[in-house]
Design an enzyme around this catalytic site. Structure first.
Site, PDB file in Angstrom:
ATOM      1  N   TRP A 169      -5.896  26.003 -60.800  1.00 31.70           N
ATOM      2  CA  TRP A 169      -5.348  24.764 -60.097  1.00 31.70           C
ATOM      3  C   TRP A 169      -6.706  23.939 -59.806  1.00 31.70           C
ATOM      4  O   TRP A 169      -6.520  22.647 -59.832  1.00 31.70           O
ATOM      5  CB  TRP A 169      -4.728  25.280 -58.979  1.00 31.70           C
ATOM      6  CG  TRP A 169      -3.269  25.691 -59.035  1.00 31.70           C
ATOM      7  CD1 TRP A 169      -2.854  26.094 -60.191  1.00 31.70           C
ATOM      8  CD2 TRP A 169      -2.212  25.416 -58.104  1.00 31.70           C
ATOM      9  NE1 TRP A 169      -1.284  26.027 -60.134  1.00 31.70           N
ATOM     10  CE2 TRP A 169      -0.939  25.870 -58.793  1.00 31.70           C
ATOM     11  CE3 TRP A 169      -2.191  24.939 -56.771  1.00 31.70           C
ATOM     12  CZ2 TRP A 169       0.450  25.634 -58.106  1.00 31.70           C
ATOM     13  CZ3 TRP A 169      -0.888  25.103 -56.213  1.00 31.70           C
ATOM     14  CH2 TRP A 169       0.130  25.471 -56.840  1.00 31.70           C
ATOM     15  N   LYS A 193       3.736  27.915 -53.371  1.00 28.61           N
ATOM     16  CA  LYS A 193       4.654  28.571 -54.175  1.00 28.61           C
ATOM     17  C   LYS A 193       5.484  29.359 -53.168  1.00 28.61           C
ATOM     18  O   LYS A 193       5.084  29.943 -52.280  1.00 28.61           O
ATOM     19  CB  LYS A 193       3.862  29.446 -55.138  1.00 28.61           C
ATOM     20  CG  LYS A 193       4.935  30.248 -55.769  1.00 28.61           C
ATOM     21  CD  LYS A 193       4.178  31.097 -57.170  1.00 28.61           C
ATOM     22  CE  LYS A 193       3.160  32.030 -57.017  1.00 28.61           C
ATOM     23  NZ  LYS A 193       2.348  32.387 -57.894  1.00 28.61           N
ATOM     24  N   ASP A 219     -11.477  34.594 -45.901  1.00 24.32           N
ATOM     25  CA  ASP A 219     -10.018  35.092 -45.591  1.00 24.32           C
ATOM     26  C   ASP A 219      -9.498  33.833 -44.870  1.00 24.32           C
ATOM     27  O   ASP A 219     -10.113  33.550 -43.575  1.00 24.32           O
ATOM     28  CB  ASP A 219     -10.092  36.010 -45.009  1.00 24.32           C
ATOM     29  CG  ASP A 219      -8.813  36.598 -44.393  1.00 24.32           C
ATOM     30  OD1 ASP A 219      -7.584  35.794 -44.559  1.00 24.32           O
ATOM     31  OD2 ASP A 219      -8.489  37.559 -44.080  1.00 24.32           O
ATOM     32  N   ASP A 246     -10.846  31.755 -51.893  1.00 24.02           N
ATOM     33  CA  ASP A 246     -10.105  33.002 -52.065  1.00 24.02           C
ATOM     34  C   ASP A 246     -11.047  34.241 -51.234  1.00 24.02           C
ATOM     35  O   ASP A 246     -12.117  34.290 -51.247  1.00 24.02           O
ATOM     36  CB  ASP A 246     -10.234  33.323 -53.492  1.00 24.02           C
ATOM     37  CG  ASP A 246      -9.004  34.134 -53.764  1.00 24.02           C
ATOM     38  OD1 ASP A 246      -8.178  33.304 -54.666  1.00 24.02           O
ATOM     39  OD2 ASP A 246      -9.362  35.430 -53.956  1.00 24.02           O
ATOM     40  N   GLY A 281      -8.351  30.102 -60.772  1.00 21.65           N
ATOM     41  CA  GLY A 281      -9.454  28.843 -60.823  1.00 21.65           C
ATOM     42  C   GLY A 281      -8.536  27.779 -61.592  1.00 21.65           C
ATOM     43  O   GLY A 281      -9.130  26.480 -61.442  1.00 21.65           O
ATOM     44  N   ASP A 284      -1.243  28.552 -54.493  1.00 21.98           N
ATOM     45  CA  ASP A 284      -0.677  29.218 -55.623  1.00 21.98           C
ATOM     46  C   ASP A 284      -0.392  30.833 -55.285  1.00 21.98           C
ATOM     47  O   ASP A 284      -0.339  31.575 -56.167  1.00 21.98           O
ATOM     48  CB  ASP A 284      -0.903  29.011 -56.962  1.00 21.98           C
ATOM     49  CG  ASP A 284       0.010  29.661 -58.002  1.00 21.98           C
ATOM     50  OD1 ASP A 284       1.355  29.453 -57.850  1.00 21.98           O
ATOM     51  OD2 ASP A 284      -0.608  30.033 -58.984  1.00 21.98           O
TER      52      ASP A 284
END
Length: 256
Positions: A90, A196, A132, A116, A88, A156
């Protein structure tokens, strides 16, 4: 933090005890060397200590802070989607920067939506859902929760490590490509995608895809990213929109 006798204890020292103020972690029976090294690195990481002091859920918060300091995409009033948002950090940064709590007088109030696979503890100012993002209809669900399109989609995420660098690189590139596809479906024209990726050579097609869909694509390693890590972040800004991107062969690259 320091270890052993403190300087100035009344006796002369050879200096060996003062050469390194890092915390050393003794290897415990049953603990793998890799676990010991990870714990030692965590205990000596200034970003880990800073995150604890400042109330962030992890050191990764500083990566998005540093990226936003440079590229300014988390502006008051922006609507943000954080994919793979656990734990959490970000989301916490986004809440503050887009004024999701409305505590910045005279500034627009933004929205932060975190999704998530696993449950995530509530974050004041953010709306968290267990989802998902690869599932069918995820893009429409995200837009329904937001009440429209997003200004920023960020990720991320990293696939579970296999222990093989080449495999891990391919997995995270595939994950970024999937996240980008969702971003194409939920972003407003002009929007931003941040993700990322691990350097490794297989990201060329992914980069080309982003350049077709965004006006500017930068590859950045923020200071908070560990120097011994192969991770970097792609910041794609100026989303062209689904229709415009189809006719574009190349975008503008601001650096590798």
């Amino acid at each position: 933090m320091s270890e052993g006798k403190k300087p100035g204890s009344g006796r002369k020292s050879s200096g060996r005890g003062q050469r390194d103020l890092r915390v050393r972690v003794k290897s415990a029976k049953g603990r793998k060397l890799s676990s010991t090294l990870w714990l030692e690195r965590q205990l000596n990481d200034p970003y880990v200590a800073r995150a604890k002091r400042e109330g962030y859920r992890g050191r990764a918060a500083y990566k998005i802070l540093e990226l936003d300091d440079k590229y300014r995409f988390l502006v008051p009033g922006a609507r943000v989607v954080d994919l793979g948002c656990a734990p959490g950090g970000w989301c916490q940064v986004a809440v503050a920067r887009v004024n999701a709590l409305g505590d910045k007088s005279g500034k627009k109030v933004g929205r932060v939506l975190g999704v998530d696979l696993q449950e995530v503890d509530p974050i004041p100012g953010a709306e968290i859902h267990q989802l998902d993002f690869l599932s069918e209809g995820a893009d429409e669900q995200v837009k329904a929760w937001l009440g429209g399109r997003a200004d920023v989609v960020m990720s991320d995420m990293a696939a579970a490590s296999s222990g093989h660098k080449g495999t891990d690189h391919l997995r995270i590139v595939a994950l970024v490509e999937a996240a980008a596809q969702l971003a194409f479906d939920v972003l407003e024209p002009g929007g931003t995608f941040v993700a990322k990726v691990l350097a490794g050579g297989a990201e060329n097609e992914m980069q080309a895809m982003l350049k077709r869909n965004f006006r500017k694509v930068a590859n950045v390693k923020p200071p908070a990213s560990r120097s011994d890590s192969s991770e970097k972040f792609v910041v794609a800004q100026g989303f062209r929109g689904r229709g415009d991107a189809e006719d574009v062969e190349n975008g503008e690259d601001d650096g590798a």
